[in-house]
Design a protein around this motif. Structure first.
Motif, PDB file in Angstrom:
ATOM      1  N   TYR A 153       0.834  -1.204   0.000  1.00  0.00           N
ATOM      2  CA  TYR A 153       0.000   0.000   0.000  1.00  0.00           C
ATOM      3  C   TYR A 153       0.871   1.257   0.000  1.00  0.00           C
ATOM      4  CZ  TYR A 153      -3.253   3.585   1.533  1.00  0.00           C
ATOM      5  OH  TYR A 153      -3.989   4.735   1.606  1.00  0.00           O
ATOM      6  N   ASN A 195       2.653   1.643  -3.232  1.00  0.00           N
ATOM      7  CA  ASN A 195       1.758   1.561  -4.398  1.00  0.00           C
ATOM      8  C   ASN A 195       2.186   0.454  -5.370  1.00  0.00           C
ATOM      9  OD1 ASN A 195      -0.578   2.349  -5.585  1.00  0.00           O
ATOM     10  ND2 ASN A 195       0.232   4.194  -6.556  1.00  0.00           N
ATOM     11  N   LEU A 196       2.335  -0.736  -4.851  1.00  0.00           N
ATOM     12  CA  LEU A 196       2.725  -1.885  -5.677  1.00  0.00           C
ATOM     13  C   LEU A 196       1.510  -2.762  -5.981  1.00  0.00           C
ATOM     14  CD1 LEU A 196       5.937  -2.935  -3.706  1.00  0.00           C
ATOM     15  CD2 LEU A 196       5.835  -1.647  -5.861  1.00  0.00           C
ATOM     16  N   PHE A 197       1.476  -3.291  -7.158  1.00  0.00           N
ATOM     17  CA  PHE A 197       0.459  -4.271  -7.552  1.00  0.00           C
ATOM     18  C   PHE A 197       0.895  -5.612  -6.964  1.00  0.00           C
ATOM     19  CE2 PHE A 197      -1.977  -7.202  -9.967  1.00  0.00           C
ATOM     20  CZ  PHE A 197      -3.033  -6.514 -10.560  1.00  0.00           C
ATOM     21  N   PHE A 221      -8.412  -2.331   1.656  1.00  0.00           N
ATOM     22  CA  PHE A 221      -9.195  -3.240   0.827  1.00  0.00           C
ATOM     23  C   PHE A 221      -9.728  -2.571  -0.435  1.00  0.00           C
ATOM     24  CE2 PHE A 221     -13.056  -5.960   0.055  1.00  0.00           C
ATOM     25  CZ  PHE A 221     -12.357  -7.114  -0.257  1.00  0.00           C
ATOM     26  N   ASN A 222      -9.971  -1.282  -0.365  1.00  0.00           N
ATOM     27  CA  ASN A 222     -10.496  -0.605  -1.547  1.00  0.00           C
ATOM     28  C   ASN A 222      -9.404   0.003  -2.410  1.00  0.00           C
ATOM     29  OD1 ASN A 222     -13.204  -1.187  -0.994  1.00  0.00           O
ATOM     30  ND2 ASN A 222     -13.326   0.514   0.444  1.00  0.00           N
ATOM     31  N   ASN A 223      -8.176  -0.198  -2.047  1.00  0.00           N
ATOM     32  CA  ASN A 223      -7.098   0.427  -2.805  1.00  0.00           C
ATOM     33  C   ASN A 223      -6.072  -0.543  -3.370  1.00  0.00           C
ATOM     34  OD1 ASN A 223      -7.349   3.357  -3.019  1.00  0.00           O
ATOM     35  ND2 ASN A 223      -7.455   3.297  -0.788  1.00  0.00           N
ATOM     36  N   GLU A 271      -4.202  -3.080  -5.270  1.00  0.00           N
ATOM     37  CA  GLU A 271      -4.492  -3.890  -6.454  1.00  0.00           C
ATOM     38  C   GLU A 271      -3.875  -5.270  -6.229  1.00  0.00           C
ATOM     39  OE1 GLU A 271      -3.133  -0.006  -8.116  1.00  0.00           O
ATOM     40  OE2 GLU A 271      -3.588  -1.066  -9.995  1.00  0.00           O
ATOM     41  N   ASN A 301      -9.616  -4.434  -7.345  1.00  0.00           N
ATOM     42  CA  ASN A 301      -9.254  -3.017  -7.486  1.00  0.00           C
ATOM     43  C   ASN A 301      -8.556  -2.695  -8.796  1.00  0.00           C
ATOM     44  OD1 ASN A 301     -10.292  -2.154  -4.947  1.00  0.00           O
ATOM     45  ND2 ASN A 301      -8.515  -3.063  -3.930  1.00  0.00           N
ATOM     46  N   MET A 302      -8.848  -3.457  -9.823  1.00  0.00           N
ATOM     47  CA  MET A 302      -8.254  -3.133 -11.122  1.00  0.00           C
ATOM     48  C   MET A 302      -9.042  -1.989 -11.755  1.00  0.00           C
ATOM     49  SD  MET A 302      -7.426  -5.596 -14.379  1.00  0.00           S
ATOM     50  CE  MET A 302      -5.739  -5.990 -13.949  1.00  0.00           C
ATOM     51  N   LEU A 337     -16.051   0.213  -9.736  1.00  0.00           N
ATOM     52  CA  LEU A 337     -15.122  -0.039  -8.642  1.00  0.00           C
ATOM     53  C   LEU A 337     -15.750  -0.989  -7.632  1.00  0.00           C
ATOM     54  CD1 LEU A 337     -13.564   3.445  -8.146  1.00  0.00           C
ATOM     55  CD2 LEU A 337     -12.436   1.365  -8.886  1.00  0.00           C
ATOM     56  N   TYR A 338     -14.894  -1.699  -6.950  1.00  0.00           N
ATOM     57  CA  TYR A 338     -15.370  -2.696  -6.016  1.00  0.00           C
ATOM     58  C   TYR A 338     -15.604  -2.053  -4.661  1.00  0.00           C
ATOM     59  CZ  TYR A 338     -15.895  -6.989  -3.567  1.00  0.00           C
ATOM     60  OH  TYR A 338     -16.412  -8.007  -2.822  1.00  0.00           O
ATOM     61  N   TRP A 389     -18.748  -3.383   4.504  1.00  0.00           N
ATOM     62  CA  TRP A 389     -17.670  -3.380   5.458  1.00  0.00           C
ATOM     63  C   TRP A 389     -18.135  -3.843   6.822  1.00  0.00           C
ATOM     64  CZ3 TRP A 389     -13.046  -4.131   4.879  1.00  0.00           C
ATOM     65  CH2 TRP A 389     -12.234  -4.123   6.003  1.00  0.00           C
ATOM     66  N   GLY A 424     -12.997   3.601   1.616  1.00  0.00           N
ATOM     67  CA  GLY A 424     -11.817   4.351   2.008  1.00  0.00           C
ATOM     68  C   GLY A 424     -11.430   5.282   0.865  1.00  0.00           C
ATOM     69  N   ARG A 425     -10.646   6.278   1.183  1.00  0.00           N
ATOM     70  CA  ARG A 425     -10.181   7.220   0.176  1.00  0.00           C
ATOM     71  C   ARG A 425      -9.588   6.439  -1.007  1.00  0.00           C
ATOM     72  NH1 ARG A 425      -5.164   9.404  -0.671  1.00  0.00           N
ATOM     73  NH2 ARG A 425      -4.393   8.116   1.037  1.00  0.00           N
ATOM     74  N   LEU A 426     -10.066   6.740  -2.216  1.00  0.00           N
ATOM     75  CA  LEU A 426      -9.500   6.069  -3.380  1.00  0.00           C
ATOM     76  C   LEU A 426      -8.335   6.897  -3.903  1.00  0.00           C
ATOM     77  CD1 LEU A 426     -12.699   4.868  -5.237  1.00  0.00           C
ATOM     78  CD2 LEU A 426     -11.184   3.587  -3.734  1.00  0.00           C
ATOM     79  N   ARG A 427      -7.290   6.229  -4.235  1.00  0.00           N
ATOM     80  CA  ARG A 427      -6.134   6.974  -4.717  1.00  0.00           C
ATOM     81  C   ARG A 427      -5.742   6.446  -6.084  1.00  0.00           C
ATOM     82  NH1 ARG A 427      -1.133   4.211  -1.483  1.00  0.00           N
ATOM     83  NH2 ARG A 427      -1.456   2.164  -2.386  1.00  0.00           N
ATOM     84  N   LYS A 471      -4.252   4.473  -9.024  1.00  0.00           N
ATOM     85  CA  LYS A 471      -3.835   3.088  -9.046  1.00  0.00           C
ATOM     86  C   LYS A 471      -2.428   2.937  -9.636  1.00  0.00           C
ATOM     87  CE  LYS A 471      -8.530   1.391  -9.365  1.00  0.00           C
ATOM     88  NZ  LYS A 471      -8.554   0.797  -8.009  1.00  0.00           N
ATOM     89  N   THR A 472      -1.849   1.784  -9.359  1.00  0.00           N
ATOM     90  CA  THR A 472      -0.556   1.457  -9.957  1.00  0.00           C
ATOM     91  C   THR A 472      -0.720   1.203 -11.446  1.00  0.00           C
ATOM     92  OG1 THR A 472       0.074   0.379  -7.916  1.00  0.00           O
ATOM     93  CG2 THR A 472       1.341  -0.193  -9.885  1.00  0.00           C
ATOM     94  N   LEU A 473      -1.780   0.445 -11.759  1.00  0.00           N
ATOM     95  CA  LEU A 473      -1.986   0.023 -13.139  1.00  0.00           C
ATOM     96  C   LEU A 473      -3.152   0.807 -13.727  1.00  0.00           C
ATOM     97  CD1 LEU A 473      -1.368  -1.862 -15.475  1.00  0.00           C
ATOM     98  CD2 LEU A 473      -2.721  -3.639 -14.362  1.00  0.00           C
TER      99      LEU A 473
END
Lengths: 553, 553
Positions: free
Chosen positions: A302, A305-307, A340-342, A344, A370-371, B21-22, B26, B53-56, B58-60
């Motif tokens: 997290y 920011n790694l997949f 959980f929502n972030n 990937e 989270n894709m 988004l998923y 909770w 949660g705050r969405l940020r 993504k990596t991909l």
């Protein structure tokens, strides 16, 4: 320090046994040659025929071959295994060896080692394949019900139609339900589930999406060392940058979060780390990760920011009540919505391992969380080019995630077969560890899960020198000699990666208990002979060190 | 001139129906949520749960996605097909449409269109899958004999063991024998035969070897236009250069050797042409190449030192006694040793087409001639990373190359089923051509082979303008409207490539004759309405051309 010896040049520069230029019997007028000619080895054919037309330089040579293909290494089916096959064929043809059979402990191939298929899996797949069997009283009703349900969602109700690229709808729904139950209620959406052609295919597809950038912004992929060499092979093929984090052998191959940080920070200077691969339970190392460790890893992913790619194909292979499989997804859920929502996360499973060991069906799935929705559309597009995973493999996967329930007719037999296989594996895991640790110069961590032992072996300096003179990794020399002297086929640690100066091999715990005992006994004797031989040489060498220094390296 | 319109931007920039988004319910303390929660669409789930949660970032993302993946296009399962699926689900849920069913004529998926499996194929695979059936009197002896033979060569005599990466030995031997018989005695060595996961997998593997070089020395791959979009997709994914040679529509889609030369010479200025792909019988074009044409092509390949990839998956699908399938290998053999011992040739076959149509099994093979032995070792290494093709697909392939013989018990039924399918296809090929050619503004070449018609359609200028305003290829607009108005799903010609300014679609000839007649009748009526509508608009436009010129494009 942490320099690694991951890759060894293992494909022979000389042609393999079966390789030689193709020389055809040249006759455009004579009678058709059929079965007979086909059986010629090409060398024989050449001997029997006239000279071929002038041979000229080919289009596709080692010089023009795709360099990314050249860079790929895959030890699990490498030169040791090719040699084992040659020896086996020789034995069949009556070639004398100091042993009567080759024992292949190189690959997690349960059925090849004699494990029987789970009856219910095969019943359902056979029913799907030949629905006329629905009328047969020999098949139980719950198997028929499963098969009908799968066929209902197949085009033309046939296993022969392409499925959607993501897989058959009801199979994906069953997988999502399985995940929900496995993770004690953590919700799973079947839109996040994709059937695959074995786990390898899914891992490759996800990695393919993630590779981009040039130079210092090229995608870096963090992999454990030791690793399953699919990862390094995929990274080579995709020209990504591999970032090795070392598992802690002294601590039962645990994942050390400090080491993750070290590897990440070092790598950041020359690439863009974007992917973190984890294998749990470990291959080749067999450790089962603690919940705390998984939390730490996910927290790290997290923050950076790694997949996350979680290879969880051994989730059913845990052999001690002291350990429990925790899915990355469940731990992520329990960490709260911020995570959980972030994060990937792609998790992979397979029909090939567990208690079914159905490798040949090439079944598997991945759940991807989270894709980015647009990226997901790209993934589906990519999968659609290959049309669909094998539908019989999808059917096998369905049975694994939706086995007979307590009130169903097949429940008793299924449960019996499943426990019998898992109990035997647990027994063999302990047996392997115990016997290996009884050998001086071999040290083996407990096999907590998966299907492998990955013991460290002491290799005398003189043997290391001999290996170097032959341009072989020392543990490759060890494994070659083991194969030649005993018929036992295992894979050198250098094919998985290991800390510089340490040597290992990977062996499966899959042979039957009787065969496994023989194997371990032979291994023990070989190891003692090996130590003795090279220590003697060493003693001799000490008295003739002057000659040694003249030896070419 | 020969500029091409091969690729259209077809993946929607907005999320697909199933994408969002998923959001999870909770609750880390409440009771486990199982089946219920899983069934939520993600949007529903979001509505029922608190804020995530705050969405940020993504990596991909689309920005970091592998650009080679982004470049891939594959129309056969593109937006038309996604839309067809949506409409179909709508119909099931009671949504009113001007039709009652979606007819999917977009993909060569015989079983999905109602074709029944060949009994013998399924008997053998079912026996392999569940060997307890060997005792059943319901299975004929020849099927049992085939199954026993296959299992004997499988690890642990189980379909669940990995096979060798090249495939099961006896299956490869049977394939080599089939090729020898097919080619009237031209020898085939089973060491040159590789089982694959469908033909697509083999094509991808060979192309992967062949791609190298940078800039002007980057590998160029010659592909026919129109082509089967696997080729363009693979070329994009591998970052090779595609070199288009145009088939001659005015001459029944024949391959024109002059055009090959033109394409080659033009391409040579900016890349290194090293591969020549041919599809015979043609997909999507249905032509069957003459022996003379194949000779010319092979001569050209020899002179220019090109690796030949012959996609021969429709070798059993030839519908007129005026035409005959000639394999590239047989023609090469008959050209003499100068050619036969030099030209590097890979030929591909599949379980998915022919009279079996077993797409879901993902079976196929390739025979590779004159490959450099060291390169061959590299190919085997590459294949070994994916372990093996699905073994049930290998078993299906085995039956296809080794069907019941005249004296065997299953011969009569097998032959009856086979001819019945091929006769029906031949009938439908003629029917399709005839009805399409009866429609003003549609022109269809004879469907000599394969499973498709690829008619040229006249699209009125006003419709072209409308398409351009919507950023759609004109034939995409046509196919979308066809789908919306009639429920018929076909693929626009722009997904296969076509000469600038011409428009086509590909439809399969696979629906049952009754359904095919309905389809063609509806298509005819749609086409006439389409012409009428846009001609009327045109008449109106002429009187208001000033407004037109202000329209944005």
């Amino acid at each position: 320090m942490h320099r690694m010896r991951l890759l060894i040049p293992w494909y022979p520069r000389v042609p393999l046994r079966t390789e030689s230029l193709y020389f055809a019997r040249w006759s455009s007028t004579g009678p058709p040659e059929q079965r007979g000619l086909m059986r010629f080895s090409t060398a024989e054919a050449a001997a029997k025929t006239g000279p071929p037309g002038r041979l000229r330089e080919k289009t596709l040579t080692m010089a023009t071959l795709n360099p990314q293909v050249k860079a790929v290494e895959y030890a699990v089916r490498g030169p040791i295994v090719i040699k084992a096959g040659d020896i086996e064929r020789g034995l069949q043809q009556g070639v004398k060896q100091p042993f009567t059979e080759v024992i292949k402990a190189n690959i997690g191939d349960s059925h090849a080692m004699g494990q029987q298929p789970i009856t219910f899996v095969r019943q359902v797949v056979a029913l799907c394949c030949f629905p006329e069997l629905m009328d047969s009283p020999a098949f139980p009703e719950d198997a028929k019900q499963r098969a009908r349900r799968i066929l209902q969602d197949c085009g033309g109700q046939s296993l022969g139609a392409y499925s959607a690229s993501q897989g058959v709808d009801c199979v994906r729904q069953d997988i999502a339900e399985y995940i929900t139950q496995r993770d004690r209620g953590v919700p799973s959406d079947w839109n996040d589930v994709y059937l695959t052609t074995g786990a390898s295919d899914g891992i490759m597809s996800i990695l393919k999406l993630l590779v981009s950038g040039e130079g210092r912004s090229r995608t870096g992929v963090m992999i454990p060392i030791p690793q399953y060499p699919l990862y390094s092979a995929a990274i080579s093929e995709l020209e990504a940058v591999h970032i090795n984090y070392y598992l802690d052998e002294a601590n039962c191959w645990a994942l050390d979060i400090e080491e993750l940080h070290r590897a990440y920070l070092t790598a950041k200077q020359h690439c863009k780390p974007r992917v973190l691969c984890i294998i749990n339970p470990g291959n080749p190392t067999g450790q089962v990760q603690s919940k705390k460790c998984i939390e730490d890893v996910l927290h790290f992913a997290y923050e950076e920011n790694l997949f996350v790619m979680a290879d969880e194909v051994y989730q059913d292979n845990v052999y001690s009540s002291d350990f429990q499989f925790h899915s990355f997804k469940k731990v992520l859920y329990e960490m709260g919505p911020k995570y959980f929502n972030n994060v990937e996360l792609a998790s992979f499973h397979s029909t090939s391992k567990g208690y079914t060991g159905e490798c040949g069906f090439r079944g598997g799935y991945m759940e991807v969380l989270n894709m980015d929705p647009q990226v997901k559309a790209q993934l589906i597009k990519l999968l659609s080019v290959r049309l669909c995973p094998p539908v019989s493999g999808q059917a096998a996967m369905d049975v694994i995630v939706n086995p007979p329930k307590e009130h169903e007719p097949s429940y008793a037999q299924f449960t019996k077969e499943k426990s019998s296989i898992l109990d035997a594996l647990a027994h063999k895991a302990r047996l392997t560890e115990q016997i290996l640790n009884s050998v001086p110069g071999i040290k083996c961590n407990p096999v907590q899960g998966a299907m492998y032992a990955f013991p460290q072996i002491f290799i005398p300096p003189q043997a290391i020198q001999e290996a170097q003179a032959l341009s072989l990794a020392p543990d490759m020399l060890y494994c070659l000699k083991l194969l030649e002297e005993t018929g036992i086929c295992v894979v050198p640690g250098s094919g998985f990666g290991q800390k510089e100066g340490t040597y290992h091999f990977r062996m499966t715990i899959l042979p039957t208990p009787e065969k496994l005992k023989v194997l371990l006994q032979k291994l023990k004797e070989f190891h003692l002979r090996f130590l003795e031989k090279y220590s003697q040489q060493e003693a001799q060498m000490t008295s003739s060190s002057q000659q040694m220094s003249k030896q070419p390296d």
